[in-house]
Design an enzyme around this catalytic site. Structure first.
Site, short mmCIF file in Angstrom:
data_model
loop_
_atom_site.label_atom_id
_atom_site.label_comp_id
_atom_site.label_asym_id
_atom_site.label_seq_id
_atom_site.Cartn_x
_atom_site.Cartn_y
_atom_site.Cartn_z
CE LYS A 148 -6.45 0.47 6.84
NZ LYS A 148 -5.59 1.15 7.60
CB SER A 180 2.13 -1.27 9.78
OG SER A 180 2.72 0.01 8.42
N GLY A 209 0.88 -1.38 0.07
CA GLY A 209 0.15 -0.22 0.30
C GLY A 209 0.51 1.23 0.12
CG HIS A 210 3.14 2.42 3.78
ND1 HIS A 210 3.60 0.90 4.12
CD2 HIS A 210 2.33 3.29 4.32
CE1 HIS A 210 2.71 1.53 5.27
NE2 HIS A 210 2.62 2.64 4.82
P1 AMP Z 1 0.77 4.59 7.79
O1 AMP Z 1 2.70 4.45 7.50
O2 AMP Z 1 0.13 3.21 8.39
O3 AMP Z 1 0.90 5.75 8.60
O4 AMP Z 1 0.30 4.85 5.68
C1 AMP Z 1 1.28 5.85 5.90
C2 AMP Z 1 0.57 6.39 4.08
O5 AMP Z 1 -0.21 4.67 3.62
C3 AMP Z 1 -0.82 6.75 4.82
O6 AMP Z 1 -1.48 8.12 3.67
C4 AMP Z 1 -2.14 6.00 4.81
O7 AMP Z 1 -3.52 6.02 4.01
C5 AMP Z 1 -1.61 5.34 3.93
N1 AMP Z 1 -1.67 3.78 3.66
C6 AMP Z 1 -1.85 3.09 4.21
N2 AMP Z 1 -1.85 1.34 4.08
C7 AMP Z 1 -2.65 1.58 2.69
C8 AMP Z 1 -3.13 0.69 2.19
N3 AMP Z 1 -3.89 -0.21 2.34
N4 AMP Z 1 -3.51 1.03 0.86
C9 AMP Z 1 -3.83 2.35 0.41
N5 AMP Z 1 -2.67 3.50 0.93
C10 AMP Z 1 -2.66 3.02 2.32
#
Ligand code: AMP
Length: 299
Positions: free
Chosen positions: A168, A205, A53-54
């Site tokens: 997400k 994560s 996703g990231h």
């Molecule tokens: P985080 O590390 O959880 O703060 O996420 C960093 C970025 O990745 C944020 O903009 C989230 O919305 C995005 N993100 C997390 N999971 C996904 C996913 N499954 N699909 C798309 N983007 C994601």
């Protein structure tokens, strides 16, 4: 091992193309040169424990910018629960390995807490016009103040042209757009689609913390959301809500925290379906101690 030690041990051989910066003054020099040459920068803030996703956000950013800054920073102020903060996966070595597939236009920024919070770890308070009080804001008090605070610092320091956020965290995406409007930041906020596991579970994560049985049962979340999308327009919001509650009621692994159908722009719960408005279903579920969120566009 300390983050810096991991980085040092990885940089010379495996990561010869990767540029890793672990304080702001180091990356600043590079940003000044990019700016002088008129290069466009994209920004992808993350909290690490990277997954596809990231990587999808980073890939999009690479296609649309000359340079891309990927930050890895577990922001303490956006956690309303200390145990959740402590349990958040910290695997910088693996993150850097995942980032190896990108070229040297990707700059990895792993700031120190002092870079982001020079005056102590406290949040600013924001008025986002009410969207901060719905759903995640209601169940995670202070969460969006923390998000607003860290992004205010990142946007001010890095001054990116474009910043990429996943749908997400749809409420967060709307909050960030509001933040940019309130603070007059000159950055385009770009929303990116949700990436899912083959089972339908939204990549996160936090999925790394699920045991086999929780992982197996967590398929139900997207299954329920897909059913909601099917029923939207034929069943009432109340009936849909009852169906969702029923679906989770006897599940031994999952506990429903909230389910909501809301207007995409105000994030207020649906009262009557209005033409020309967009609606989304939002859900938060606990699998043991692990909190999972997801959402789906309904029309
Ligand atoms: P985080 O590390 O959880 O703060 O996420 C960093 C970025 O990745 C944020 O903009 C989230 O919305 C995005 N993100 C997390 N999971 C996904 C996913 N499954 N699909 C798309 N983007 C994601």
């Amino acid at each position: 091992m300390q983050i810096e030690q991991i980085i040092l041990s990885l940089q010379p051989n495996q990561n010869s193309y990767m540029q890793v910066f672990n304080n702001f003054s180091a990356i600043k020099q590079v940003l000044i040169s990019i700016n002088e040459e008129g290069g466009k920068t994209g920004f992808v803030p993350t909290m690490g424990a990277l997954h596809e996703g990231h990587l999808s956000l980073i890939t999009k950013a690479c296609l649309e910018n000359d340079f891309v800054i990927v930050s890895i920073f577990i922001n303490p102020t956006q956690f309303n629960n200390l145990e959740d903060f402590d349990a958040y996966p910290r695997i910088v070595g693996q993150d850097l390995e995942m980032l190896e597939k990108f070229d040297d236009r990707v700059l990895i920024f792993i700031p120190q807490v002092e870079d982001i919070y020079p005056n102590g770890i406290v949040s600013q308070h924001f008025d986002f016009g009410g969207i901060e009080n719905q759903m995640e804001g209601k169940f995670r008090p202070g969460h969006f103040d923390g998000v607003g605070t860290v992004l205010t610092t990142f946007f001010s320091l890095l001054k990116p042209d474009n910043a990429y956020f996943g749908e997400k965290d749809f409420q967060q995406l709307q909050i960030v757009k509001k933040l940019v409007a309130i603070q007059n930041f000159e950055v385009n906020i770009i929303g990116c689609p949700i990436l899912r596991e083959p089972t339908g579970l939204a990549m996160s994560s936090r999925n790394k913390r699920l045991n086999d049985s929780q992982l197996q049962e967590s398929k139900l979340i997207f299954k329920v959301l897909k059913q909601v999308k099917k029923d939207f327009g034929t069943k009432s919001a109340k009936e849909i809500m009852q169906d969702v509650q029923k679906a989770f009621k006897n599940n031994t692994e999952l506990n429903l925290e909230y389910f909501e159908i809301a207007d995409e722009s105000t994030l207020k719960p649906l009262q009557i379906v209005e033409k020309n408005k967009k609606y989304r279903a939002f859900i938060a579920v606990f699998a043991g101690e692990v909190r999972l969120i997801d959402n789906i566009a309904l029309n």
